[in-house]
Design a protein around this motif. Structure first.
Motif, PDB file in Angstrom:
ATOM      1  N   PHE A 137     -78.830-118.614   1.721  1.00 33.63           N
ATOM      2  CA  PHE A 137     -77.258-119.213   1.563  1.00 33.63           C
ATOM      3  C   PHE A 137     -77.302-119.493   0.019  1.00 33.63           C
ATOM      4  N   VAL A 138     -78.293-120.245  -0.491  1.00 31.86           N
ATOM      5  CA  VAL A 138     -78.213-120.336  -1.943  1.00 31.86           C
ATOM      6  C   VAL A 138     -78.239-119.104  -2.834  1.00 31.86           C
ATOM      7  N   TRP A 139     -78.992-118.038  -2.491  1.00 30.31           N
ATOM      8  CA  TRP A 139     -79.401-116.911  -3.068  1.00 30.31           C
ATOM      9  C   TRP A 139     -77.975-116.051  -2.906  1.00 30.31           C
ATOM     10  N   GLN A 140     -77.454-116.127  -1.836  1.00 27.42           N
ATOM     11  CA  GLN A 140     -76.138-115.325  -1.645  1.00 27.42           C
ATOM     12  C   GLN A 140     -74.914-116.075  -2.365  1.00 27.42           C
ATOM     13  N   VAL A 141     -75.052-117.147  -2.394  1.00 27.25           N
ATOM     14  CA  VAL A 141     -73.928-118.100  -3.271  1.00 27.25           C
ATOM     15  C   VAL A 141     -74.238-117.561  -4.707  1.00 27.25           C
ATOM     16  N   THR A 142     -75.405-117.727  -5.293  1.00 27.45           N
ATOM     17  CA  THR A 142     -75.622-117.266  -6.470  1.00 27.45           C
ATOM     18  C   THR A 142     -75.312-115.794  -7.128  1.00 27.45           C
ATOM     19  N   ILE A 143     -75.596-115.069  -6.102  1.00 26.38           N
ATOM     20  CA  ILE A 143     -75.538-113.496  -6.046  1.00 26.38           C
ATOM     21  C   ILE A 143     -73.745-113.325  -6.409  1.00 26.38           C
ATOM     22  N   ALA A 144     -72.806-114.315  -5.480  1.00 25.91           N
ATOM     23  CA  ALA A 144     -71.648-113.985  -5.622  1.00 25.91           C
ATOM     24  C   ALA A 144     -71.031-114.384  -7.094  1.00 25.91           C
ATOM     25  N   PHE A 145     -71.863-115.290  -7.800  1.00 24.82           N
ATOM     26  CA  PHE A 145     -71.322-115.791  -9.046  1.00 24.82           C
ATOM     27  C   PHE A 145     -72.033-115.022 -10.082  1.00 24.82           C
ATOM     28  N   ASN A 146     -72.668-113.734  -9.752  1.00 27.08           N
ATOM     29  CA  ASN A 146     -73.309-112.875 -10.624  1.00 27.08           C
ATOM     30  C   ASN A 146     -74.846-113.662 -11.276  1.00 27.08           C
TER      31      ASN A 146
END
Lengths: 237, 86
Positions: free
Chosen positions: A216-225
């Motif tokens: 989840f942390v990884w996906q959230v940070t990807i969303a913020f590029n």
């Protein structure tokens, strides 16, 4: 009588008798060996760290397919064995080291294997490796230290051991990624180990909970590029 | 002789069912082999070519080796103790 004076038949007979005697002695010795179930379970856990060999396997079109199919087949096989055991087709006594509460529910090794396969197939190795290491080492370390130092101290030690695994797997990441990721991962592993659920084994939770949290942390940070994953630490042969 | 053979077969059948005896060597040897493979990978591809990309494999090999030996020793001791008691 000297050996040279013996007929070939006598020599053969003597050798056969000796062989038979050695075989009996060997079987007797093997029968006398007893394995301690407690330490057997602990070593089974630490053995699981060998599964990391999976990431050394070479890449390629065919090899990638094999890397997906083989783990699934293996888990299906052990699921079948467990199914037969629970149905009473296979005798429970044959499964060495099982705990009493595993008599009427799938054994922990199935949960362990299932979690490892999920990690291999759906998570990047940067997340999967520390989770497998936690199940392999943190779990038996907590189990042993709980016996000598009590629950609280054991969990405290377990947290730092897990933290260490996340730190060494993500050591190439920036410090602002490394520290929160390690704390989240170690907390997830500890909660997964400490929280006992009726139908889901802690061997599954200790791997999946930190993996899902970090995913989840990884996906959230990807969303913020923002890309937090460090380079892979195991490169294929 | 016939009776002895059937006794021997019975002992072998019982031993074959004792899975722990066949698993134990595997549980001890496989992690050591895996850690040596990781170590060789680091040495041949990382150390000799001066690449730090393989340092993680060195860390993992040490971790697998030390972690396993740490638990293997009491396991082997426990086997000996039980054997000794008999």
């Amino acid at each position: 009588m000297l050996f040279s004076e013996m007929s070939a038949k006598d020599a053969l007979k003597t050798t056969k008798e000796r062989m038979s005697k050695y075989q009996d002695e060997f079987l007797e010795r093997l029968t006398a060996i007893e394995v301690d179930a407690h330490w057997f379970r602990r070593v089974f856990h630490t053995f699981a760290a060998s599964f990391l060999f999976y990431y050394l396997l070479p890449e390629g079109e065919l090899m990638n397919d094999i890397k997906i199919v083989i783990p699934i087949i293996l888990v299906l096989c052990i699921s079948l064995v467990e199914y037969r055991r629970l149905r009473g087709v296979l005798n429970h006594q044959r499964f060495f080291g099982l705990r009493n509460y595993e008599k009427n529910r799938p054994a922990s090794y199935l949960y362990f294997g299932f979690a490892v396969v999920l990690l291999f197939l759906f998570f990047p190795q940067q997340i999967a490796i520390p989770c497998i290491l936690c199940a392999s080492f943190t779990d038996p370390i907590i189990g042993e230290t709980r016996y000598y130092l009590g629950k609280k101290k054991a969990y405290f030690i377990g947290f730092f051991v897990s933290l260490f695994f996340f730190l060494i797997t993500w050591y190439q990441a920036e410090w602002w990624v490394l520290i929160p990721v390690s704390i989240i991962g170690a907390t997830g592993a500890l909660v997964g180990e400490a929280r006992k659920l009726r139908f889901i084994d802690d061997d599954f939770m200790i791997q999946m909970l930190p993996a899902i949290l970090l995913w989840f942390v990884w996906q959230v940070t990807i969303a913020f590029n923002i890309h937090i994953l460090p380079p892979k630490i195991i490169l294929p042969i | 002789m016939e009776i002895k053979n059937s006794q021997r077969k019975e002992i072998i059948r019982k031993l074959l069912l004792r899975l722990e005896l066949w698993f134990a060597p595997l549980l001890l040897i496989v992690p050591i082999i895996v850690s040596v493979v990781f170590l060789l990978e680091w040495y041949t591809k990382g150390f000799t070519s001066g690449s730090s990309a393989y340092d993680g494999e060195l860390l993992l090999s040490m971790l697998i080796l030390i972690g396993n030996i740490f638990f293997d020793i009491p396991f082997i001791r426990s086997i000996r103790t039980l054997k000794g008691k008999q």
